[in-house]
Scaffold this motif. Structure first.
Motif, PDB file in Angstrom:
ATOM      1  N   GLY A   4       0.680  -1.179  -0.089  1.00 21.40           N
ATOM      2  CA  GLY A   4      -0.048  -0.021  -0.002  1.00 21.40           C
ATOM      3  C   GLY A   4       0.747   1.316   0.086  1.00 21.40           C
ATOM      4  N   PHE A   5       2.031   1.188   0.711  1.00 21.54           N
ATOM      5  CA  PHE A   5       2.927   2.403   0.734  1.00 21.54           C
ATOM      6  C   PHE A   5       3.606   2.285  -0.569  1.00 21.54           C
ATOM      7  CE2 PHE A   5       3.051   1.128   5.156  1.00 21.54           C
ATOM      8  CZ  PHE A   5       2.486   2.318   5.963  1.00 21.54           C
ATOM      9  N   LEU A   7       2.520   1.399  -3.482  1.00 22.19           N
ATOM     10  CA  LEU A   7       1.649   1.927  -4.484  1.00 22.19           C
ATOM     11  C   LEU A   7       0.976   3.393  -4.255  1.00 22.19           C
ATOM     12  CD1 LEU A   7      -0.202  -1.334  -5.310  1.00 22.19           C
ATOM     13  CD2 LEU A   7       1.609  -0.473  -6.581  1.00 22.19           C
ATOM     14  N   ASP A   8       1.309   3.878  -3.299  1.00 19.79           N
ATOM     15  CA  ASP A   8       0.802   5.286  -2.960  1.00 19.79           C
ATOM     16  C   ASP A   8      -0.625   5.229  -2.807  1.00 19.79           C
ATOM     17  OD1 ASP A   8       1.578   7.793  -2.198  1.00 19.79           O
ATOM     18  OD2 ASP A   8       1.375   8.587  -4.430  1.00 19.79           O
ATOM     19  N   THR A   9      -1.059   4.191  -2.158  1.00 19.44           N
ATOM     20  CA  THR A   9      -2.542   4.183  -1.790  1.00 19.44           C
ATOM     21  C   THR A   9      -3.129   4.847  -0.492  1.00 19.44           C
ATOM     22  OG1 THR A   9      -2.376   1.894  -2.371  1.00 19.44           O
ATOM     23  CG2 THR A   9      -4.261   2.386  -1.100  1.00 19.44           C
ATOM     24  N   TYR A  10      -2.044   5.167   0.505  1.00 21.07           N
ATOM     25  CA  TYR A  10      -2.766   5.869   1.811  1.00 21.07           C
ATOM     26  C   TYR A  10      -2.429   7.446   1.463  1.00 21.07           C
ATOM     27  CZ  TYR A  10      -1.485   0.947   3.114  1.00 21.07           C
ATOM     28  OH  TYR A  10      -1.343  -0.444   3.019  1.00 21.07           O
ATOM     29  N   GLN A  11      -3.660   7.965   2.008  1.00 20.02           N
ATOM     30  CA  GLN A  11      -3.394   9.610   2.210  1.00 20.02           C
ATOM     31  C   GLN A  11      -2.342   9.777   3.246  1.00 20.02           C
ATOM     32  OE1 GLN A  11      -5.392  11.610   0.089  1.00 20.02           O
ATOM     33  NE2 GLN A  11      -5.564   9.581  -1.077  1.00 20.02           N
ATOM     34  N   PRO A  12      -2.097  11.133   3.212  1.00 19.54           N
ATOM     35  CA  PRO A  12      -0.802  11.593   4.282  1.00 19.54           C
ATOM     36  C   PRO A  12      -1.222  11.363   5.490  1.00 19.54           C
ATOM     37  CG  PRO A  12      -1.027  12.959   2.421  1.00 19.54           C
ATOM     38  CD  PRO A  12      -1.991  11.962   2.103  1.00 19.54           C
ATOM     39  N   ASP A  13      -2.548  11.781   5.978  1.00 23.40           N
ATOM     40  CA  ASP A  13      -3.170  11.418   7.185  1.00 23.40           C
ATOM     41  C   ASP A  13      -3.460  10.087   7.781  1.00 23.40           C
ATOM     42  OD1 ASP A  13      -5.486  11.782   5.401  1.00 23.40           O
ATOM     43  OD2 ASP A  13      -6.707  12.005   7.278  1.00 23.40           O
ATOM     44  N   GLU A  14      -3.366   9.249   6.670  1.00 20.03           N
ATOM     45  CA  GLU A  14      -3.724   7.888   7.128  1.00 20.03           C
ATOM     46  C   GLU A  14      -2.294   7.093   7.456  1.00 20.03           C
ATOM     47  OE1 GLU A  14      -7.285   6.007   4.575  1.00 20.03           O
ATOM     48  OE2 GLU A  14      -5.691   6.594   3.400  1.00 20.03           O
ATOM     49  N   LEU A  15      -1.155   7.758   7.114  1.00 19.99           N
ATOM     50  CA  LEU A  15       0.141   6.977   7.149  1.00 19.99           C
ATOM     51  C   LEU A  15       0.308   6.666   8.681  1.00 19.99           C
ATOM     52  CD1 LEU A  15       2.329   9.157   4.788  1.00 19.99           C
ATOM     53  CD2 LEU A  15       1.367   6.826   4.379  1.00 19.99           C
ATOM     54  N   GLY A  17      -1.733   5.595  11.084  1.00 19.69           N
ATOM     55  CA  GLY A  17      -2.387   4.501  11.395  1.00 19.69           C
ATOM     56  C   GLY A  17      -2.013   3.334  10.796  1.00 19.69           C
ATOM     57  N   MET A  18      -1.347   3.312   9.501  1.00 20.37           N
ATOM     58  CA  MET A  18      -0.897   2.315   8.741  1.00 20.37           C
ATOM     59  C   MET A  18       0.537   1.922   9.112  1.00 20.37           C
ATOM     60  SD  MET A  18      -3.663   1.451   7.081  1.00 20.37           S
ATOM     61  CE  MET A  18      -3.028  -0.041   6.437  1.00 20.37           C
ATOM     62  N   TYR A  19       1.329   2.764   9.687  1.00 13.96           N
ATOM     63  CA  TYR A  19       2.632   2.476  10.228  1.00 13.96           C
ATOM     64  C   TYR A  19       2.434   1.757  11.618  1.00 13.96           C
ATOM     65  CZ  TYR A  19       5.611   3.984   6.307  1.00 13.96           C
ATOM     66  OH  TYR A  19       6.314   4.196   5.400  1.00 13.96           O
ATOM     67  N   TRP A  20       1.420   2.081  12.328  1.00 12.74           N
ATOM     68  CA  TRP A  20       0.986   1.674  13.607  1.00 12.74           C
ATOM     69  C   TRP A  20       0.802   0.085  13.172  1.00 12.74           C
ATOM     70  CZ3 TRP A  20      -2.262  -1.265  16.086  1.00 12.74           C
ATOM     71  CH2 TRP A  20      -1.896  -1.554  17.505  1.00 12.74           C
ATOM     72  N   TYR A  21      -0.382  -0.155  12.303  1.00 11.66           N
ATOM     73  CA  TYR A  21      -0.614  -1.382  12.038  1.00 11.66           C
ATOM     74  C   TYR A  21       0.478  -2.296  11.341  1.00 11.66           C
ATOM     75  CZ  TYR A  21      -3.749  -5.302  10.121  1.00 11.66           C
ATOM     76  OH  TYR A  21      -4.200  -6.367   9.965  1.00 11.66           O
ATOM     77  N   TRP A 232       8.713   1.549   0.653  1.00 18.99           N
ATOM     78  CA  TRP A 232       7.860   0.928   1.824  1.00 18.99           C
ATOM     79  C   TRP A 232       7.842   2.008   2.969  1.00 18.99           C
ATOM     80  CZ3 TRP A 232      10.175  -4.547   2.250  1.00 18.99           C
ATOM     81  CH2 TRP A 232       9.863  -5.329   1.069  1.00 18.99           C
ATOM     82  N   TRP A 233       8.810   2.967   2.918  1.00 21.58           N
ATOM     83  CA  TRP A 233       9.036   3.703   4.073  1.00 21.58           C
ATOM     84  C   TRP A 233       9.038   5.117   3.556  1.00 21.58           C
ATOM     85  CZ3 TRP A 233       8.882   0.876   8.053  1.00 21.58           C
ATOM     86  CH2 TRP A 233       9.171  -0.402   7.917  1.00 21.58           C
ATOM     87  N   ILE A 234       7.810   5.825   3.707  1.00 21.98           N
ATOM     88  CA  ILE A 234       7.538   7.203   3.320  1.00 21.98           C
ATOM     89  C   ILE A 234       7.927   8.208   4.621  1.00 21.98           C
ATOM     90  CG2 ILE A 234       5.693   8.780   2.543  1.00 21.98           C
ATOM     91  CD1 ILE A 234       6.074   6.093   1.072  1.00 21.98           C
ATOM     92  N   VAL A 235       9.139   8.742   4.349  1.00 21.09           N
ATOM     93  CA  VAL A 235       9.794   9.599   5.201  1.00 21.09           C
ATOM     94  C   VAL A 235       9.452  10.947   4.783  1.00 21.09           C
ATOM     95  CG1 VAL A 235      12.028  10.254   6.265  1.00 21.09           C
ATOM     96  CG2 VAL A 235      11.607   7.859   5.413  1.00 21.09           C
ATOM     97  N   PRO A 236       8.726  11.768   5.855  1.00 23.91           N
ATOM     98  CA  PRO A 236       8.507  13.291   5.669  1.00 23.91           C
ATOM     99  C   PRO A 236       9.893  14.014   5.747  1.00 23.91           C
ATOM    100  CG  PRO A 236       7.757  12.532   7.725  1.00 23.91           C
ATOM    101  CD  PRO A 236       8.228  11.286   6.885  1.00 23.91           C
ATOM    102  N   LYS A 237       9.732  15.054   4.736  1.00 20.63           N
ATOM    103  CA  LYS A 237      10.830  16.063   4.827  1.00 20.63           C
ATOM    104  C   LYS A 237      10.217  17.157   5.805  1.00 20.63           C
ATOM    105  CE  LYS A 237      13.972  18.587   2.172  1.00 20.63           C
ATOM    106  NZ  LYS A 237      14.579  18.995   0.682  1.00 20.63           N
ATOM    107  N   VAL A 238      10.780  17.628   6.818  1.00 22.32           N
ATOM    108  CA  VAL A 238      10.389  18.748   7.398  1.00 22.32           C
ATOM    109  C   VAL A 238      11.331  20.131   7.269  1.00 22.32           C
ATOM    110  CG1 VAL A 238       9.804  19.420   9.887  1.00 22.32           C
ATOM    111  CG2 VAL A 238       9.512  17.221   9.258  1.00 22.32           C
ATOM    112  N   ILE A 239      10.670  21.086   6.988  1.00 22.56           N
ATOM    113  CA  ILE A 239      11.365  21.978   6.420  1.00 22.56           C
ATOM    114  C   ILE A 239      11.199  23.344   7.498  1.00 22.56           C
ATOM    115  CG2 ILE A 239      11.805  23.998   4.740  1.00 22.56           C
ATOM    116  CD1 ILE A 239      11.043  21.595   2.806  1.00 22.56           C
TER     117      ILE A 239
END
Length: 240
Positions: A4-5, A7-15, A17-21, A232-239
């Motif tokens: 799912g990560f 294929l870009d299936t999850y919305q940003p605010d769902e990440l 919960g999905m990483y917790w799962y 598999w690992w969607i790492v956010p960039k914080v600026i």
């Protein structure tokens, strides 16, 4: 879940919960492996008590334990990294840096039911109820700095795990014939770990600088699938 990560299936605010799962599944797998290790050791001890059969299956028992050890390390690296990212996204959510888009035609509970439908048939571990998941993900009783510190510790543990995995031979990693691609995959996970560690450090500095004022002046960029270090690992960039 990892697909799912990718294929870009999850919305940003769902990440979050999905990483917790993902860590929930990986920790369950790790506990199963510990049980399997116990059964192997008890069976091996029984064989060793019989001198006539002690040496016959020595290699098989050694190989079984080696595979369990490898799988345990792989599971630990996965749940450590997923735990770190889930906590990081929890903090970013608290800081209002990952807003939820307007969704007037459904509520959070309904969307969770649809999102988790592919996993609802799994009996062990059973699917967490939405209200329970919300508590586990938001961690309302934990301070923001404690959550970010936990994320930092988790990602460091995962980094050490991936470093060990990256040095395994094809035989020890059980990937004869595909070792080169397997090592590349592990090294990409390691790069994503390092970048996550940097991001967590950046967020921690922002939280400390803000003090009691929870307003943090920063923006978050979430890379699209295929644009980060590992899919598999969607790492956010914080600026800042």
């Amino acid at each position: 879940v990892q697909l799912g990560f990718e294929l870009d299936t999850y919305q940003p605010d769902e990440l979050v919960g999905m990483y917790w799962y993902l860590q929930y599944l990986a920790k369950t797998r790790s506990r199963h492996l510990e049980r399997i290790r116990g059964f192997i050791m008890r069976s091996y001890a029984a064989f060793r008590r019989n001198p006539e059969t002690a040496g016959q299956k020595q290699a098989e028992y050694a190989n079984a334990l080696s595979f369990v050890n490898f799988s345990t390390m792989e599971s630990a690296a996965t749940y450590g990294f997923a735990d770190a990212l889930s906590c990081l996204y929890t903090v970013l959510g608290r800081l209002s840096l990952i807003p939820s888009p307007p969704r007037p035609y459904s509520d959070d509970s309904m969307r969770y039911e649809v999102r988790m439908k592919p996993f609802s048939a799994i009996g062990l571990p059973e699917l967490i109820q939405f209200n329970d998941l919300t508590q586990l993900v938001t961690q309302p009783n934990e301070s923001t700095i404690d959550i970010i510190n936990f994320a930092a510790d988790s990602v460091m543990g995962a980094k050490k795990g991936f470093e060990i995995l990256s040095k395994l031979s094809a035989k020890d990693a059980y990937c004869q014939g595909s070792h080169d691609s397997w090592v590349k995959n592990i090294k990409d996970c390691l790069k994503a770990c390092i970048f996550t560690s940097i991001t967590i450090s950046t967020v921690k500095k922002l939280v400390v600088a803000a003090g009691k004022d929870t307003q943090v002046k920063a923006k978050v960029e979430i890379p699209a699938a295929g644009k980060g270090y590992h899919d598999w690992w969607i790492v956010p960039k914080v600026i800042p």
